[in-house]
Design a protein around this motif. Structure first.
Motif, PDB file in Angstrom:
ATOM      1  N   VAL A  69       0.813  -1.217   0.000  1.00  0.00           N
ATOM      2  CA  VAL A  69       0.000   0.000   0.000  1.00  0.00           C
ATOM      3  C   VAL A  69       0.848   1.269   0.000  1.00  0.00           C
ATOM      4  CG1 VAL A  69      -1.847  -1.173   1.239  1.00  0.00           C
ATOM      5  CG2 VAL A  69      -0.150   0.139   2.523  1.00  0.00           C
ATOM      6  N   ASN A  70       2.144   1.145   0.230  1.00  0.00           N
ATOM      7  CA  ASN A  70       2.965   2.328   0.487  1.00  0.00           C
ATOM      8  C   ASN A  70       3.405   3.042  -0.785  1.00  0.00           C
ATOM      9  OD1 ASN A  70       4.662  -0.186   0.298  1.00  0.00           O
ATOM     10  ND2 ASN A  70       6.286   1.345   0.244  1.00  0.00           N
ATOM     11  N   ASP A  71       3.890   4.264  -0.601  1.00  0.00           N
ATOM     12  CA  ASP A  71       4.463   5.061  -1.680  1.00  0.00           C
ATOM     13  C   ASP A  71       5.979   4.916  -1.688  1.00  0.00           C
ATOM     14  OD1 ASP A  71       2.173   6.313  -2.884  1.00  0.00           O
ATOM     15  OD2 ASP A  71       1.998   7.591  -1.114  1.00  0.00           O
ATOM     16  N   VAL A  72       6.570   5.263  -2.837  1.00  0.00           N
ATOM     17  CA  VAL A  72       8.020   5.140  -3.020  1.00  0.00           C
ATOM     18  C   VAL A  72       8.547   6.428  -3.645  1.00  0.00           C
ATOM     19  CG1 VAL A  72       9.878   3.853  -4.155  1.00  0.00           C
ATOM     20  CG2 VAL A  72       7.828   2.645  -3.361  1.00  0.00           C
ATOM     21  N   LEU A  73       9.605   6.978  -3.073  1.00  0.00           N
ATOM     22  CA  LEU A  73      10.308   8.089  -3.702  1.00  0.00           C
ATOM     23  C   LEU A  73      11.262   7.519  -4.739  1.00  0.00           C
ATOM     24  CD1 LEU A  73      10.856  11.248  -3.538  1.00  0.00           C
ATOM     25  CD2 LEU A  73      12.909  10.598  -2.254  1.00  0.00           C
ATOM     26  N   VAL A  74      11.108   7.945  -5.981  1.00  0.00           N
ATOM     27  CA  VAL A  74      12.001   7.531  -7.062  1.00  0.00           C
ATOM     28  C   VAL A  74      12.876   8.721  -7.399  1.00  0.00           C
ATOM     29  CG1 VAL A  74      12.172   6.603  -9.390  1.00  0.00           C
ATOM     30  CG2 VAL A  74      10.226   5.974  -7.943  1.00  0.00           C
ATOM     31  N   VAL A  75      14.183   8.584  -7.196  1.00  0.00           N
ATOM     32  CA  VAL A  75      15.101   9.708  -7.305  1.00  0.00           C
ATOM     33  C   VAL A  75      16.352   9.273  -8.077  1.00  0.00           C
ATOM     34  CG1 VAL A  75      16.158   9.141  -5.072  1.00  0.00           C
ATOM     35  CG2 VAL A  75      16.318  11.475  -5.952  1.00  0.00           C
TER      36      VAL A  75
ATOM     37  N   PRO B  71      16.470  15.435  -2.964  1.00  0.00           N
ATOM     38  CA  PRO B  71      15.895  16.047  -4.165  1.00  0.00           C
ATOM     39  C   PRO B  71      15.391  17.465  -3.904  1.00  0.00           C
ATOM     40  CG  PRO B  71      14.389  14.440  -3.242  1.00  0.00           C
ATOM     41  CD  PRO B  71      15.669  14.308  -2.476  1.00  0.00           C
ATOM     42  N   CYS B  72      15.663  18.357  -4.871  1.00  0.00           N
ATOM     43  CA  CYS B  72      15.214  19.747  -4.769  1.00  0.00           C
ATOM     44  C   CYS B  72      14.035  20.043  -5.687  1.00  0.00           C
ATOM     45  CB  CYS B  72      16.373  20.698  -5.101  1.00  0.00           C
ATOM     46  SG  CYS B  72      17.742  20.596  -3.936  1.00  0.00           S
ATOM     47  N   PHE B  73      13.828  19.191  -6.698  1.00  0.00           N
ATOM     48  CA  PHE B  73      12.756  19.412  -7.669  1.00  0.00           C
ATOM     49  C   PHE B  73      11.973  18.107  -7.797  1.00  0.00           C
ATOM     50  CE2 PHE B  73      11.763  20.507 -12.402  1.00  0.00           C
ATOM     51  CZ  PHE B  73      10.476  20.858 -12.041  1.00  0.00           C
ATOM     52  N   ILE B  74      10.789  18.065  -7.171  1.00  0.00           N
ATOM     53  CA  ILE B  74      10.006  16.831  -7.086  1.00  0.00           C
ATOM     54  C   ILE B  74       8.695  17.017  -7.834  1.00  0.00           C
ATOM     55  CG2 ILE B  74       8.979  15.112  -5.549  1.00  0.00           C
ATOM     56  CD1 ILE B  74      10.827  16.139  -3.340  1.00  0.00           C
ATOM     57  N   ALA B  75       8.322  16.035  -8.649  1.00  0.00           N
ATOM     58  CA  ALA B  75       7.094  16.116  -9.441  1.00  0.00           C
ATOM     59  C   ALA B  75       6.086  15.070  -8.969  1.00  0.00           C
ATOM     60  CB  ALA B  75       7.404  15.903 -10.926  1.00  0.00           C
ATOM     61  N   THR B  76       4.870  15.520  -8.719  1.00  0.00           N
ATOM     62  CA  THR B  76       3.767  14.621  -8.404  1.00  0.00           C
ATOM     63  C   THR B  76       2.461  15.326  -8.728  1.00  0.00           C
ATOM     64  OG1 THR B  76       2.612  13.384  -6.661  1.00  0.00           O
ATOM     65  CG2 THR B  76       3.739  15.390  -5.992  1.00  0.00           C
TER      66      THR B  76
ATOM     67  N   VAL C  62      13.242  16.116 -13.824  1.00  0.00           N
ATOM     68  CA  VAL C  62      13.003  16.412 -12.413  1.00  0.00           C
ATOM     69  C   VAL C  62      13.973  15.570 -11.597  1.00  0.00           C
ATOM     70  CG1 VAL C  62      10.564  17.008 -12.711  1.00  0.00           C
ATOM     71  CG2 VAL C  62      11.203  14.635 -12.239  1.00  0.00           C
ATOM     72  N   ASP C  63      14.141  15.928 -10.326  1.00  0.00           N
ATOM     73  CA  ASP C  63      15.025  15.148  -9.457  1.00  0.00           C
ATOM     74  C   ASP C  63      14.372  13.855  -8.993  1.00  0.00           C
ATOM     75  OD1 ASP C  63      16.854  17.197  -9.639  1.00  0.00           O
ATOM     76  OD2 ASP C  63      16.385  18.048  -7.671  1.00  0.00           O
ATOM     77  N   ALA C  64      13.041  13.910  -8.775  1.00  0.00           N
ATOM     78  CA  ALA C  64      12.364  12.771  -8.165  1.00  0.00           C
ATOM     79  C   ALA C  64      10.871  12.838  -8.422  1.00  0.00           C
ATOM     80  CB  ALA C  64      12.628  12.738  -6.659  1.00  0.00           C
ATOM     81  N   THR C  65      10.221  11.711  -8.225  1.00  0.00           N
ATOM     82  CA  THR C  65       8.769  11.638  -8.222  1.00  0.00           C
ATOM     83  C   THR C  65       8.353  10.618  -7.172  1.00  0.00           C
ATOM     84  OG1 THR C  65       6.789  11.430  -9.608  1.00  0.00           O
ATOM     85  CG2 THR C  65       8.533   9.820  -9.989  1.00  0.00           C
ATOM     86  N   ILE C  66       7.070  10.509  -6.920  1.00  0.00           N
ATOM     87  CA  ILE C  66       6.554   9.553  -5.937  1.00  0.00           C
ATOM     88  C   ILE C  66       5.554   8.649  -6.641  1.00  0.00           C
ATOM     89  CG2 ILE C  66       5.454   9.223  -3.694  1.00  0.00           C
ATOM     90  CD1 ILE C  66       6.546  12.684  -4.488  1.00  0.00           C
TER      91      ILE C  66
END
Length: 289
Positions: A104-110, A117-122, A159-163
Motif C-alpha cells: 500500500v505504500n508510496d516510493v520516492l524515485v530519485v 531532491p530539490c525538484f520533485i514532481a507529483t 526532475v530530481d524525483a517523483t513519488i
C-alpha cells in the motif's frame, strides 16, 4: 452477465492491463467453468494528458467510460485501481469485491546521484502535502503519464524525483531502473490514498454475488472502511487526504491537521461509529463545535 461468460472492461495503460491479467489469473483459478474476454477502453483521463488533475479534479476521470460499458452491456465487470474510484458508488452499480491487496505504500524515485531532491514532481496533493514536511526546501511540480514515462522523466533529468505507488512498480516489474534509486516510505510515514494497492471489480447493481464469493474479504473490509472515511470527510481521489485501514486500526492524514490514528472497537456498526468519530474529531461535522 452469466456464470459461464464474463466480459471485463479495462483501461489500456500498461498498469491497467497488468492488473487485468492478475484479475484473469485469479478468476480463472476460482471460477474454472467461466470463459472470460477483455474489452480494452480509453478513458477521459487517458485522453486528456495535458490536463492538470489537481485543478480539474481527478475523481471519475479514469472510470466513467468503464462504468458506461457496464450500463450499456458492453462489459459485465470493470477492473479498476481501487484508489481511482469515487468514495461513493453510483446507485446502479456496485463493487463486487477486491483481489488480495498488494503493497500500500508510496516510493520516492530519485536519481542515484541525488541525496536530497530539490525538484520533485507529483500530481497528488496528498503526496505533496505529506512530503513537504520531509523535503521542506523542495520545489514541486505536476507530472502526467504512465509509470514508465514518469521513470524516464526522472532518469533523463527533467526532475530530481517523483513519488509512485509501490504496488504499481511491483506489478510492472519496475522496482529497478538504470540510474534511479527507489526509497520506500512506510504507510506510517506517508498515509496512502484510500484503496491504494487494491484491484476493485465493479458490476451492475445486484450482479456481484458470484464474484463476491471468490474475492478477498479482508481487503474488502479495509478498502470499504477507507472509502467510507473518505466519503464522510467529503474527499475525492485528488484531495490532500490519506486513509489507511489495517488490523482494525485507521490512520488518517488531513492537510489542515496532519496525521491521526483511530482504533475500531466492537463489531456490528464499528465502521459507522469510527467514521463518525473521525469526521467529528477532524471538525467536519455540524455537532463537532
Amino acid at each position: 452477465m452469466t456464470s459461464q461468460s464474463l466480459r471485463l472492461a479495462t483501461r489500456g495503460s500498461p498498469l491497467a492491463m497488468r492488473q487485468t491479467e492478475l484479475t484473469l489469473e485469479w478468476l480463472r483459478e476460482h471460477l474454472p467453468e467461466t470463459e472470460f474476454s477483455v474489452h480494452e477502453m480509453v478513458t477521459t483521463g487517458d485522453k486528456q494528458k495535458q490536463w492538470s488533475l489537481e485543478q480539474r479534479g481527478g475523481e471519475g476521470l479514469f472510470v466513467k467510460e468503464l462504468e458506461e460499458a457496464l450500463r450499456s452491456g458492453q462489459a459485465d465487470v470493470a477492473v479498476h485501481s481501487a484508489k481511482d474510484l469515487p468514495a461513493v458508488q453510483p446507485d446502479d452499480l456496485e463493487i463486487a469485491g477486491y483481489l488480495p491487496r498488494a503493497e500500500v505504500n508510496d516510493v520516492l524515485v530519485v536519481r542515484e546521484d541525488i541525496a536530497t531532491p530539490c525538484f520533485i514532481a507529483t500530481s497528488s496533493p496528498r503526496r505533496r502535502a505529506q512530503l513537504k514536511a520531509l523535503y521542506p526546501c523542495a520545489v514541486w511540480s505536476e507530472i502526467r503519464g504512465n509509470v514508465e514515462t514518469r521513470l524516464k522523466k526522472v532518469a533523463n533529468g527533467k526532475v530530481d524525483a517523483t513519488i509512485l505507488a509501490a504496488a504499481g512498480l511491483r506489478r510492472l516489474g519496475h522496482f529497478e531502473w538504470p540510474g534511479l534509486a527507489f526509497r520506500p516510505f512506510s504507510p506510517a510515514q506517508v498515509i496512502p490514498a484510500a484503496g491504494q494497492g487494491a484491484i476493485a471489480l465493479q458490476v451492475r447493481k445486484g450482479e456481484g454475488e458470484a464474484l463476491r464469493a471468490v474475492l478477498d474479504e479482508e481487503t474488502g473490509y479495509a478498502v470499504e472502511t477507507e472509502k467510507a472515511v473518505l466519503a464522510g470527510m467529503g474527499g475525492g481521489c485528488h484531495t490532500s487526504i490519506g486513509v489507511y485501514c489495517y488490523n482494525r486500526n485507521v490512520s488518517v492524514y488531513y492537510e489542515p491537521i496532519g496525521t491521526r490514528h483511530y482504533q475500531m472497537r466492537g463489531n456490528g456498526d464499528a465502521r459507522e461509529r469510527v467514521v463518525a468519530e473521525i469526521v467529528k474529531d477532524l471538525g467536519l461535522s455540524e455537532d463537532s463545535e
